[in-house]
Write a protein that holds these residues in place. Structure first.
Motif, short mmCIF file in Angstrom:
data_model
loop_
_atom_site.label_atom_id
_atom_site.label_comp_id
_atom_site.label_asym_id
_atom_site.label_seq_id
_atom_site.Cartn_x
_atom_site.Cartn_y
_atom_site.Cartn_z
N ALA A 276 0.83 -1.20 0.00
CA ALA A 276 0.00 0.00 0.00
C ALA A 276 0.86 1.26 0.00
O ALA A 276 1.87 1.34 0.72
CB ALA A 276 -0.92 0.00 1.21
N GLU A 277 0.47 2.21 -0.81
CA GLU A 277 1.19 3.48 -0.88
C GLU A 277 0.19 4.61 -1.09
O GLU A 277 -0.87 4.40 -1.68
CB GLU A 277 2.23 3.46 -2.00
N PRO A 278 0.51 5.81 -0.63
CA PRO A 278 -0.44 6.92 -0.76
C PRO A 278 -0.54 7.43 -2.19
O PRO A 278 0.36 7.23 -3.00
CB PRO A 278 0.15 7.99 0.17
N PHE A 279 -1.65 8.07 -2.47
CA PHE A 279 -1.86 8.68 -3.79
C PHE A 279 -1.24 10.07 -3.80
O PHE A 279 -1.62 10.93 -3.01
CB PHE A 279 -3.36 8.79 -4.10
N THR A 280 -0.29 10.29 -4.69
CA THR A 280 0.39 11.59 -4.76
C THR A 280 0.46 12.11 -6.19
O THR A 280 1.14 13.10 -6.45
CB THR A 280 1.81 11.48 -4.19
N GLU A 281 -0.22 11.46 -7.12
CA GLU A 281 -0.14 11.87 -8.53
C GLU A 281 -0.98 13.13 -8.78
O GLU A 281 -1.84 13.50 -7.99
CB GLU A 281 -0.60 10.73 -9.43
N GLN A 282 -0.73 13.75 -9.93
CA GLN A 282 -1.46 14.93 -10.33
C GLN A 282 -2.56 14.55 -11.32
O GLN A 282 -2.29 13.86 -12.30
CB GLN A 282 -0.52 15.95 -10.98
N VAL A 283 -3.77 14.98 -11.05
CA VAL A 283 -4.88 14.77 -11.97
C VAL A 283 -5.03 16.04 -12.81
O VAL A 283 -5.07 17.15 -12.26
CB VAL A 283 -6.20 14.49 -11.21
N PRO A 284 -5.08 15.92 -14.13
CA PRO A 284 -5.25 17.12 -14.97
C PRO A 284 -6.44 17.95 -14.54
O PRO A 284 -7.49 17.43 -14.19
CB PRO A 284 -5.46 16.52 -16.38
N ARG A 285 -6.28 19.26 -14.57
CA ARG A 285 -7.32 20.15 -14.05
C ARG A 285 -8.59 20.11 -14.89
O ARG A 285 -9.66 20.51 -14.41
CB ARG A 285 -6.79 21.58 -13.97
#
Length: 285
Positions: A190-199
């Motif tokens: 398990a790892e945290p979500f740190t990605e960027q979602v396009p605006r």
């Protein structure tokens, strides 16, 4: 190939369940959604009726991406709307970050703890369920028929466990027993979500106010990591909110998968208006 079913017509909305659950988790909201969308319910790899989850040398995140994007390709789905609960919400957000989702509605999504110490609570919760399931073995279904046992176990998942029919509970127990190897694999990685979602991808994060699996304070972390999303609190609902208040959850999913101007706003008492929605409302006034 992942197991799935399709209902209704309109723009496609793919719904992803949480870890150890199954596609039938969405049945309480299905009819209302299918009146407006083509709804695709999916069993995640290693869950429900789908094949076992195989890493094949990949990370858990990359293997989930391979399986989900492969599923979209087989069905010819080009950037559908995606909704998900818990693990399903995390997968939906990854799909948006990878350019494979037209919109995302995530119900108490996984991945919003800040460090291992904060994740320890959730890890302990699932390890406890694993230990109980391993101890009961084939007797798990018999025990699950007890109203008292169902009340105790489901109270951790939803605010109104009595809303879940006995036959659905038995199906959930079978799904949990099958998904145990996948759960162990995912807990270990398990790892945290740190990605960027396009605006330009609309994102709605709806956190259950009575979530005992991914505590509601993680909603604040989600706000910081996804500042352009719309953030809603599902008051009086648990981690799996579909049985708690089907109409309200369906309304959130419909609003999240459609332009703001085409869906009546959710009551102000349930959520603050995000800057993205506020700007849209101003532009159309």
């Amino acid at each position: 190939m992942l197991a799935y079913e399709r209902h209704g017509s309109g723009e496609p909305l793919v719904l992803l369940h949480g870890v150890t659950h199954r596609r039938q988790a969405w049945y309480p909201v299905l009819d209302e959604l299918a009146a407006h969308r083509e709804v695709i319910l999916v069993d995640l790899p290693g869950h429900g009726q789908s094949p076992a989850f195989e890493l094949d040398g990949l990370s858990v995140k990359d293997a989930l991406r391979r399986d989900f994007e492969g599923f979209l390709d087989v069905l010819g789905l080009d950037r559908p709307h995606v909704g998900g609960n818990s693990l399903g919400g995390l997968i939906a957000l990854h799909a948006a970050a990878n350019g494979r989702a037209r919109s995302v509605t995530a119900l108490s999504p996984a991945g919003f703890w800040r460090d291992e110490a904060e994740f320890a609570y959730t890890r302990k919760f699932f390890l406890g369920l694993l230990a109980l399931a391993d101890h009961l073995g084939p007797g798990a279904e018999r025990v699950a028929r007890s109203r008292v046992v169902r009340q105790v176990v489901y109270t951790s998942l939803m605010a109104h466990p009595s809303h879940v029919p006995t036959d659905h509970v038995i199906g959930d127990v079978r799904a949990f027993m099958y998904a145990r190897p996948t759960l162990r694999t995912m807990l270990a990685a398990a790892e945290p979500f740190t990605e960027q979602v396009p605006r330009d991808v609309p994102v709605t994060v709806a956190w259950a106010g009575r979530d005992l699996v991914l505590p509601r304070w993680q909603a604040e972390t989600a706000r910081k990591r996804l500042p352009h999303a719309e953030h809603i609190m599902l008051r009086g609902m648990g981690h799996v909110p579909m049985f708690d208040n089907p109409h309200h959850v369906a309304k959130v999913l419909l609003r999240g998968s459609a332009p703001a101007a085409t869906v009546a706003p959710i009551a102000a008492a349930n959520r603050p208006v995000s800057s993205r929605r506020r700007a849209a409302a101003t532009a159309t006034a």
